[in-house]
Scaffold this active site. Sequence first.
Site, mmCIF file in Angstrom:
data_model
loop_
_atom_site.group_PDB
_atom_site.id
_atom_site.type_symbol
_atom_site.label_atom_id
_atom_site.label_comp_id
_atom_site.label_asym_id
_atom_site.label_seq_id
_atom_site.Cartn_x
_atom_site.Cartn_y
_atom_site.Cartn_z
ATOM 1 N N HIS A 31 0.846 -1.194 0.000
ATOM 2 C CA HIS A 31 0.000 0.000 0.000
ATOM 3 C C HIS A 31 0.886 1.250 0.000
ATOM 4 O O HIS A 31 1.243 1.773 1.069
ATOM 5 C CB HIS A 31 -0.912 0.008 1.221
ATOM 6 C CG HIS A 31 -1.862 -1.148 1.295
ATOM 7 N ND1 HIS A 31 -1.459 -2.427 1.626
ATOM 8 C CD2 HIS A 31 -3.198 -1.219 1.062
ATOM 9 C CE1 HIS A 31 -2.502 -3.239 1.601
ATOM 10 N NE2 HIS A 31 -3.566 -2.545 1.254
ATOM 11 N N HIS A 270 -3.918 3.167 -3.642
ATOM 12 C CA HIS A 270 -4.153 2.737 -2.262
ATOM 13 C C HIS A 270 -3.446 1.430 -1.933
ATOM 14 O O HIS A 270 -2.686 1.356 -0.961
ATOM 15 C CB HIS A 270 -5.654 2.586 -1.997
ATOM 16 C CG HIS A 270 -5.984 2.154 -0.602
ATOM 17 N ND1 HIS A 270 -5.886 0.842 -0.178
ATOM 18 C CD2 HIS A 270 -6.395 2.846 0.475
ATOM 19 C CE1 HIS A 270 -6.218 0.763 1.099
ATOM 20 N NE2 HIS A 270 -6.532 1.968 1.519
ATOM 21 N N GLU A 425 -17.278 -3.644 24.805
ATOM 22 C CA GLU A 425 -16.482 -4.869 24.928
ATOM 23 C C GLU A 425 -15.240 -4.850 24.029
ATOM 24 O O GLU A 425 -14.134 -5.177 24.469
ATOM 25 C CB GLU A 425 -17.334 -6.099 24.601
ATOM 26 C CG GLU A 425 -18.467 -6.359 25.575
ATOM 27 C CD GLU A 425 -19.743 -5.618 25.233
ATOM 28 O OE1 GLU A 425 -20.730 -5.750 25.982
ATOM 29 O OE2 GLU A 425 -19.760 -4.905 24.203
ATOM 30 N N HIS A 487 -27.973 -14.764 25.403
ATOM 31 C CA HIS A 487 -26.916 -14.606 26.395
ATOM 32 C C HIS A 487 -26.257 -15.933 26.767
ATOM 33 O O HIS A 487 -25.303 -15.949 27.545
ATOM 34 C CB HIS A 487 -27.477 -13.959 27.673
ATOM 35 C CG HIS A 487 -27.759 -12.493 27.528
ATOM 36 N ND1 HIS A 487 -28.523 -11.984 26.521
ATOM 37 C CD2 HIS A 487 -27.358 -11.423 28.278
ATOM 38 C CE1 HIS A 487 -28.608 -10.660 26.654
ATOM 39 N NE2 HIS A 487 -27.893 -10.307 27.697
#
Length: 674
Positions: A31, A270, A425, A487
């Site tokens: 890149h 890119h 999280e 859960h």
Amino acid sequence: MNNPSPELARQMANAIRMLAVDAVEKAKSGHPGAPMGMADIAEVLWNRHLKHNPTNPNWPDRDRFVLSNGHGSMLIYALLHLTGYDLPMSELRNFRQLHSKTAGHPEVGITPGVETTTGPLGQGIGNAVGMALAEKLLAQEFNREGHAVVDHFTYAFLGDGCLMEGISHEACSLAGTLRLSKLVAFYDDNGISIDGHVDGWFTDDTPKRFDAYGWHVIPDVDGHNPAAIEAALLEAKKQGALPHGKPTLICCKTVIGMGSPNKAGTHDVHGAALGAAEVQATREKLGWTAPPFEIPTEIASTWNAVERGAAAERAWRHRFEAYRTQYPLEAAEFERRMAGDLLPAFAEQLPEVLEAIAAKADAFATRKASQNALDVLAPLVPEFFGGSADLTGSNLTNFKGCVKAGPNSEGIFAWGNHMSYGVREFGMAAIMNGMALHGGYIPYGGTFLTFSDYSRNAIRMAALMKQRVIHVFTHDSIGLGEDGPTHQSVEHVPSLRIIPGLDVWRPADGLETAVAWACAIERRDGPSALCLSRQNLPRLSDASMVEKIRKGGYVLAEGANPQAVIVATGSETSLAMEAHAALAAEGIRTRVVSMPSSNVFDRQPEAYQDRVLPLSLPTVAVEAAHPDFWRKYVGRTGAVVGIATFGESAPAKDLYAHFGITVAAVVAAVKGLL
């Protein structure tokens, strides 16, 4: 500060550009666009401001630099080579090749001077937040009036991709709340990603977004004007000295592939080599006459930071010795912490601690057993930094005497050793990685096991980077009950176990839980995950079994000349013990193997594994999780009592009965094999 003339500064930036162009062209992969576009920003930061020592990449008070848009790896490789790190030109010529120090994305521990492994976009800035948090905490813990032994900045480069990733929101929002004023991020606003111009899918007002987070934002900086970059950087650094200082985002307008006459500003530059014709055209446009992989003498000598870096470290060490004279205990503790060594008292007192825990006959959920272990272990591990993703009361990651870190009533960050990360999280996991990489703390954080999915890629990165990070995952199965299948973890424990380098523990009782904590704390070459129950579990092990537990799997109980083996983990180990007793009453002799950590067990000598799980005995595995994992232990002729579907919402005992994870099922499985 090194202040070259404008023309020399331009050529220094062009050295970065051409090293990137030539390395990518030689590899036919990579890149080049980001290194070419950010070269002027990099020259100002690395040549004029960054505090680092190329001959000692790990001295404690260096500034940290994170290339969050890690695909632009030739930017940092060029900088490391030019400034004098142990990264010779031969390694740049070997870019992206097997066993080189210049991998496709930067890797900590592989390339001297790389602070963190980046590539999964957004995680680098998350790591940088963790590094800045560690710096702030250590400064408050160790600095004294007139003795600033912890005083450095964390700098991060990031692009549009990092900001599109949701983790950037999680981490940067928290950084603003915590007022991490020595965090400076440079946003490479070039408007291009792999698919082309980002205005079709990314139209956020980034300055307003970061202003809303509580950052100091410097917008509309010309990323190709060194004077403008310099002014912005000086403004950003002032925040670090303010009581109410903020992290800073410097928004730099750049042209991707700057210097390429036909591809600059397009997605063509890119992620692909320019091609021989465009490489030559770029040389001509930049006025760069040196052959590939050669740097003119004046440019090379101006870039070289070895003497400046050594002087900066010497000055710090002089200050540290003055600190040691006045505060010898604090100096020794700081050095211990940064070296990653545990207090001698930990090893000395651990046997007594474990013996006391083993003596507790009460039934505990292993999440509560975990907190009980923290209560007695935390005083022996002052480098602990705990937390939870808004579930402290459920994960039980706090401990007696812990101090909450975060803004006080006056809005000023106050030291602590436990923090609420909020419902973040992924951000929490990446921030913990950054803290571990920085040094000085052993971070741990909690959430429900099913939400490990949110943080999984950061867990994987901790394993890849071999960092001492501890994940506390509670509510580990259908045993959590009424919250239902959203859960209830079914596939999570098996899938975590196959991450290379991650030690997964699913303890069966209080002692196994405490031993798991001890092993995670002692481990220096990778992360650990503790998967803990919501429901109470009886005591099964005793103090004589500590060393066996440390092996990850061991014989918990057996009759003479066993006819079969029952292997279990966590909450199902007590079920295996009941089945063992029921079978014994019918004259069928079994061995029960508790396997709190299959990862640790698999590292034991083959002879030990064979003694515990002999191939000659039929084996039944029982775990309230997907059964496929256990085929490696029970073989094609064995049996697994598990759950291969999602759960249901009901009391735990009803769920175990409904899904057939019962004593009767284990007994029937053993009889079926016999």
